[in-house]
Scaffold this motif. Structure first.
Motif, PDB file in Angstrom:
ATOM      1  N   TYR A  79       5.892 -27.798  -4.789  1.00  0.00           N
ATOM      2  CA  TYR A  79       5.584 -26.693  -5.698  1.00  0.00           C
ATOM      3  C   TYR A  79       5.341 -27.202  -7.116  1.00  0.00           C
ATOM      4  CZ  TYR A  79       5.994 -22.885  -8.916  1.00  0.00           C
ATOM      5  OH  TYR A  79       5.735 -22.023  -9.950  1.00  0.00           O
ATOM      6  N   SER A  80       6.226 -28.066  -7.622  1.00  0.00           N
ATOM      7  CA  SER A  80       6.053 -28.579  -8.982  1.00  0.00           C
ATOM      8  C   SER A  80       5.447 -29.978  -8.982  1.00  0.00           C
ATOM      9  CB  SER A  80       7.399 -28.619  -9.723  1.00  0.00           C
ATOM     10  OG  SER A  80       8.238 -29.627  -9.189  1.00  0.00           O
ATOM     11  N   VAL A  81       4.871 -30.393  -7.860  1.00  0.00           N
ATOM     12  CA  VAL A  81       4.329 -31.740  -7.638  1.00  0.00           C
ATOM     13  C   VAL A  81       5.291 -32.804  -8.172  1.00  0.00           C
ATOM     14  CG1 VAL A  81       1.921 -31.068  -7.440  1.00  0.00           C
ATOM     15  CG2 VAL A  81       2.814 -31.596  -9.709  1.00  0.00           C
ATOM     16  N   GLY A  82       6.586 -32.581  -7.955  1.00  0.00           N
ATOM     17  CA  GLY A  82       7.597 -33.545  -8.331  1.00  0.00           C
ATOM     18  C   GLY A  82       7.926 -33.589  -9.799  1.00  0.00           C
ATOM     19  N   LEU A  83       7.417 -32.644 -10.580  1.00  0.00           N
ATOM     20  CA  LEU A  83       7.630 -32.678 -12.028  1.00  0.00           C
ATOM     21  C   LEU A  83       8.950 -32.057 -12.450  1.00  0.00           C
ATOM     22  CD1 LEU A  83       3.997 -31.839 -13.140  1.00  0.00           C
ATOM     23  CD2 LEU A  83       5.216 -33.964 -13.553  1.00  0.00           C
ATOM     24  N   MET A  84       9.534 -31.223 -11.621  1.00  0.00           N
ATOM     25  CA  MET A  84      10.850 -30.663 -11.919  1.00  0.00           C
ATOM     26  C   MET A  84      11.883 -31.454 -11.120  1.00  0.00           C
ATOM     27  SD  MET A  84      10.118 -26.540 -12.100  1.00  0.00           S
ATOM     28  CE  MET A  84      11.438 -26.152 -13.263  1.00  0.00           C
ATOM     29  N   GLY A  85      12.619 -32.299 -11.840  1.00  0.00           N
ATOM     30  CA  GLY A  85      13.560 -33.171 -11.155  1.00  0.00           C
ATOM     31  C   GLY A  85      14.866 -32.503 -10.796  1.00  0.00           C
ATOM     32  N   ARG A  86      15.127 -31.327 -11.363  1.00  0.00           N
ATOM     33  CA  ARG A  86      16.412 -30.688 -11.149  1.00  0.00           C
ATOM     34  C   ARG A  86      16.276 -29.266 -10.601  1.00  0.00           C
ATOM     35  NH1 ARG A  86      17.734 -35.159 -11.225  1.00  0.00           N
ATOM     36  NH2 ARG A  86      19.356 -36.180 -12.473  1.00  0.00           N
ATOM     37  N   THR A  87      15.309 -29.057  -9.720  1.00  0.00           N
ATOM     38  CA  THR A  87      15.305 -27.798  -8.986  1.00  0.00           C
ATOM     39  C   THR A  87      16.639 -27.676  -8.245  1.00  0.00           C
ATOM     40  OG1 THR A  87      14.018 -29.009  -7.321  1.00  0.00           O
ATOM     41  CG2 THR A  87      12.821 -27.444  -8.734  1.00  0.00           C
ATOM     42  N   PRO A  88      17.074 -26.465  -7.911  1.00  0.00           N
ATOM     43  CA  PRO A  88      18.431 -26.293  -7.368  1.00  0.00           C
ATOM     44  C   PRO A  88      18.748 -27.139  -6.144  1.00  0.00           C
ATOM     45  CG  PRO A  88      17.561 -24.180  -8.064  1.00  0.00           C
ATOM     46  CD  PRO A  88      16.423 -25.163  -8.202  1.00  0.00           C
ATOM     47  N   ASP A  89      17.745 -27.576  -5.388  1.00  0.00           N
ATOM     48  CA  ASP A  89      18.034 -28.375  -4.198  1.00  0.00           C
ATOM     49  C   ASP A  89      18.730 -29.691  -4.539  1.00  0.00           C
ATOM     50  OD1 ASP A  89      15.337 -28.717  -5.304  1.00  0.00           O
ATOM     51  OD2 ASP A  89      15.062 -30.261  -3.789  1.00  0.00           O
ATOM     52  N   TYR A  90      18.543 -30.212  -5.753  1.00  0.00           N
ATOM     53  CA  TYR A  90      19.193 -31.472  -6.132  1.00  0.00           C
ATOM     54  C   TYR A  90      20.716 -31.336  -6.078  1.00  0.00           C
ATOM     55  CZ  TYR A  90      20.686 -35.494  -8.894  1.00  0.00           C
ATOM     56  OH  TYR A  90      21.314 -36.635  -9.315  1.00  0.00           O
ATOM     57  N   MET A  91      21.237 -30.316  -6.724  1.00  0.00           N
ATOM     58  CA  MET A  91      22.685 -30.128  -6.727  1.00  0.00           C
ATOM     59  C   MET A  91      23.194 -29.602  -5.390  1.00  0.00           C
ATOM     60  SD  MET A  91      23.711 -31.350  -9.499  1.00  0.00           S
ATOM     61  CE  MET A  91      25.414 -30.802  -9.472  1.00  0.00           C
ATOM     62  N   ASN A  92      22.350 -28.858  -4.678  1.00  0.00           N
ATOM     63  CA  ASN A  92      22.743 -28.423  -3.332  1.00  0.00           C
ATOM     64  C   ASN A  92      23.028 -29.629  -2.442  1.00  0.00           C
ATOM     65  OD1 ASN A  92      22.193 -25.864  -4.281  1.00  0.00           O
ATOM     66  ND2 ASN A  92      20.314 -25.608  -3.109  1.00  0.00           N
ATOM     67  N   VAL A  93      22.107 -30.600  -2.468  1.00  0.00           N
ATOM     68  CA  VAL A  93      22.275 -31.815  -1.676  1.00  0.00           C
ATOM     69  C   VAL A  93      23.523 -32.575  -2.132  1.00  0.00           C
ATOM     70  CG1 VAL A  93      21.277 -34.107  -1.240  1.00  0.00           C
ATOM     71  CG2 VAL A  93      19.852 -32.069  -1.042  1.00  0.00           C
ATOM     72  N   THR A  94      23.719 -32.659  -3.447  1.00  0.00           N
ATOM     73  CA  THR A  94      24.868 -33.381  -3.989  1.00  0.00           C
ATOM     74  C   THR A  94      26.178 -32.801  -3.480  1.00  0.00           C
ATOM     75  OG1 THR A  94      23.696 -34.051  -5.995  1.00  0.00           O
ATOM     76  CG2 THR A  94      26.094 -33.943  -6.120  1.00  0.00           C
ATOM     77  N   TYR A  95      26.334 -31.480  -3.572  1.00  0.00           N
ATOM     78  CA  TYR A  95      27.615 -30.882  -3.190  1.00  0.00           C
ATOM     79  C   TYR A  95      27.788 -30.783  -1.679  1.00  0.00           C
ATOM     80  CZ  TYR A  95      29.726 -30.384  -7.655  1.00  0.00           C
ATOM     81  OH  TYR A  95      30.333 -30.701  -8.840  1.00  0.00           O
ATOM     82  N   ALA A  96      26.695 -30.738  -0.937  1.00  0.00           N
ATOM     83  CA  ALA A  96      26.825 -30.831   0.516  1.00  0.00           C
ATOM     84  C   ALA A  96      27.390 -32.193   0.896  1.00  0.00           C
ATOM     85  CB  ALA A  96      25.467 -30.609   1.179  1.00  0.00           C
ATOM     86  N   ASP A 136      -5.335 -23.931 -19.603  1.00  0.00           N
ATOM     87  CA  ASP A 136      -5.091 -24.824 -20.729  1.00  0.00           C
ATOM     88  C   ASP A 136      -3.826 -25.653 -20.540  1.00  0.00           C
ATOM     89  OD1 ASP A 136      -7.327 -23.739 -21.890  1.00  0.00           O
ATOM     90  OD2 ASP A 136      -6.245 -22.559 -23.387  1.00  0.00           O
ATOM     91  N   HIS A 137      -2.812 -25.073 -19.938  1.00  0.00           N
ATOM     92  CA  HIS A 137      -1.508 -25.740 -19.813  1.00  0.00           C
ATOM     93  C   HIS A 137      -1.000 -25.613 -18.370  1.00  0.00           C
ATOM     94  CE1 HIS A 137      -1.673 -25.608 -24.180  1.00  0.00           C
ATOM     95  NE2 HIS A 137      -1.767 -24.296 -24.128  1.00  0.00           N
ATOM     96  N   PRO A 138      -1.653 -26.269 -17.428  1.00  0.00           N
ATOM     97  CA  PRO A 138      -1.290 -26.083 -16.014  1.00  0.00           C
ATOM     98  C   PRO A 138       0.099 -26.593 -15.661  1.00  0.00           C
ATOM     99  CG  PRO A 138      -2.870 -27.869 -16.275  1.00  0.00           C
ATOM    100  CD  PRO A 138      -2.779 -27.198 -17.601  1.00  0.00           C
ATOM    101  N   ILE A 139       0.625 -27.545 -16.430  1.00  0.00           N
ATOM    102  CA  ILE A 139       1.947 -28.104 -16.163  1.00  0.00           C
ATOM    103  C   ILE A 139       2.978 -27.586 -17.148  1.00  0.00           C
ATOM    104  CG2 ILE A 139       3.278 -30.253 -16.230  1.00  0.00           C
ATOM    105  CD1 ILE A 139       0.796 -31.632 -15.007  1.00  0.00           C
ATOM    106  N   SER A 140       2.707 -27.734 -18.452  1.00  0.00           N
ATOM    107  CA  SER A 140       3.706 -27.354 -19.454  1.00  0.00           C
ATOM    108  C   SER A 140       3.846 -25.856 -19.600  1.00  0.00           C
ATOM    109  CB  SER A 140       3.378 -27.994 -20.805  1.00  0.00           C
ATOM    110  OG  SER A 140       2.058 -27.724 -21.204  1.00  0.00           O
ATOM    111  N   GLY A 141       2.969 -25.086 -18.948  1.00  0.00           N
ATOM    112  CA  GLY A 141       3.119 -23.636 -18.961  1.00  0.00           C
ATOM    113  C   GLY A 141       4.169 -23.126 -17.991  1.00  0.00           C
ATOM    114  N   ARG A 142       4.670 -24.013 -17.085  1.00  0.00           N
ATOM    115  CA  ARG A 142       5.611 -23.504 -16.071  1.00  0.00           C
ATOM    116  C   ARG A 142       6.702 -24.477 -15.627  1.00  0.00           C
ATOM    117  NH1 ARG A 142       0.936 -22.670 -11.481  1.00  0.00           N
ATOM    118  NH2 ARG A 142      -0.556 -24.001 -12.556  1.00  0.00           N
TER     119      ARG A 142
END
Length: 493
Positions: free
Chosen positions: A93-110, A242-248
């Protein structure tokens, strides 16, 4: 509550929290211009898990309700493959640009909950039980969790871990009827404005006589005394042309101050227990979380290769040196894919029936990836050259007087029109040249730890068994027997 929707996530952001950016205290995270784009971006991730339910959702092992697959405690190689399929959808979805989507901490606490026995040592059975219960709460309520694990740097010469008497690092300062009181600061809480709760867990091992710093817990963002000081926002308008990445995708980073914060006893996972604090991150944490990290990094590298290739196509750049650079990006992606496969194929039972990937391939990746990401950014800048600055905006393209001129003078090669050319190069600049791009590069350099330290650790703790065998063959062979064998070979020829 089963897996949440984007609307439910945005509703959760209405809980009070003290968030500062620039000279402003934020009243509404979801509506403020500094955060609205990323808030919608994270909401889209929550909606995505329903659109891609086959890959992203699974039944809770106890309640049967649908939960995100990132909450899974893997019990086999097949479970790891199942989890990866869901992680790939989220990273795409974020082409890997969001490093801390909720799945990161989900995996950590699992992973933490699956290896709870690691937390139950040295008399910390209650903390381990609290952690297991918290992971159930996390998955069943599908909350967005951020974390802050590093103590602030005041005097680098004193080292990364706090020394006795440090009055800046987060520490326990008292007790109440219901829990403990903590004071101090930590960095950085990426995703903080878009989180429901924040986690504190170990980072650098503590020296002797620092028990008050040996704490781990999770509390709501609305807890009194929590203050979040955000870096400057790099979020742009929601004009995605104009801002395909930094807009979201500006997930933000915040400095966290704990100003006499009460932590309930049932939310404490480590309470001034240095033996636990110094041991729980040493074995299973990072090979577990590195699966999520590597999936995200691979997705970003694949996107970078595709984007760089598209840049060359719209201007028909067929120079051999350009193709060489494209092949270099491709090689980073393929090496990352190979490390991921090798780690998953080499997965073992780490204890308590929890299957996690082989740590060795990830150790190599952990050291190399920050340098690869910096090189990829440089390659895209080199390929883009001046073209990234000659990309008209949406408003300029929509101007009736300018449009015919732009169509003529700023078109691409072959049948590539000016609008498509502008779209490609604006995307490239947002990826490597804007404020958010600079933040993302800094993030990639350091979120896995420094490359220098990781290379050192890879050497110190790598398995040299086969390497030593290959060398020892030449250092221990009988020279006379070797010469005799060589003569026999010569005579036979």
């Amino acid at each position: 509550m089963p897996a949440r929707t984007g609307a439910q996530f945005l509703e959760g952001l209405k809980q009070p929290r003290e968030i500062w950016v620039g000279d402003r205290k934020i009243e509404s995270v979801a509506d403020d211009p500094a955060f609205a784009g990323a808030a919608r971006g994270v909401a889209a991730v929550y909606d995505l898990q329903h659109k891609e339910a086959d890959a992203c959702l699974m039944p809770d092992p106890e309640t049967g309700e649908k939960i995100n697959v990132s909450h899974m405690i893997p019990r086999s190689r097949q479970d790891l493959a199942r989890r990866r399929a869901g992680l790939e959808k989220i990273a795409a979805y974020s082409v890997g640009l969001m490093g801390r989507t909720p799945d990161y901490m989900n995996v950590t606490y699992a992973g933490f909950a699956g290896r709870a026995e690691e937390w139950a040592v040295n008399g910390n059975e209650e903390g381990a039980e609290n952690l297991v219960n918290y992971q159930k709460y996390l998955r069943r309520n599908d909350i967005s969790l951020t974390h802050t694990i590093v103590n602030p740097t005041i005097d680098k010469a004193q080292g990364d871990a706090p020394q006795p008497g440090n009055d800046v690092a987060l520490r326990k300062v008292g007790e109440t009827e219901h829990g403990i009181v903590v004071r101090g600061a930590r960095i950085l809480a990426t995703l903080a404005p878009f989180a429901d709760e924040i986690a504190v867990y170990p980072s650098h091992p503590l020296p002797p006589d620092c028990d008050e710093y040996a704490i781990s817990f999770c509390i709501p963002m609305s807890t009194p005394g929590l203050k979040f000081i955000c870096r400057d926002s790099f979020s742009e308008s929601s004009n995605f042309f104009d801002h395909p990445i930094s807009g979201r995708f500006d997930e933000q980073d915040a400095f966290v101050i704990f100003d006499n914060v009460e932590v309930p006893r049932n939310r404490l996972h480590v309470n001034c227990n240095t033996a636990v604090y110094n041991s729980v991150m040493m074995r299973s944490w990072w090979p577990n979380v590195m699966q999520q990290t590597t999936v995200r990094a691979l997705t970003k590298l694949e996107f970078a290769w595709g984007l760089a290739s598209r840049m060359t196509e719209v201007i028909n750049d067929v120079k051999p040196q350009t193709w060489e650079m494209l092949g270099e990006i491709w090689s980073y992606a393929e090496l990352t894919r190979a490390c991921l496969k090798a780690a998953e194929d080499g997965a073992i039972d780490y204890g308590n029936g929890v299957w996690l990937p082989d740590a060795q391939p990830f150790a190599a990746l952990r050291a190399s990836m920050p340098r690869w990401m910096a090189r990829v950014s440089e390659i895209i800048q080199l390929i883009g050259s001046h073209n990234v600055f000659a990309a008209p905006s949406r408003a300029q393209l929509d101007d009736a007087g300018l449009r015919p001129l732009i169509d003529h003078y700023l078109r691409g090669a072959g049948d590539v029109g000016a609008e498509q050319r502008a779209r490609v190069f604006r995307l490239a600049w947002d990826f490597v040249g804007t404020g958010l791009a600079g933040r993302n590069l800094q993030y990639e350099r350091f979120y896995l730890g420094s490359s220098v330290r990781n290379y050192q650790m890879a050497h110190l703790f790598g398995d040299r068994t086969r390497a030593n065998e290959l060398v020892d063959r030449f250092l221990t062979e009988d020279i006379g027997a070797m010469k005799k064998a060589d003569r026999h070979v010569a005579e036979a020829v």
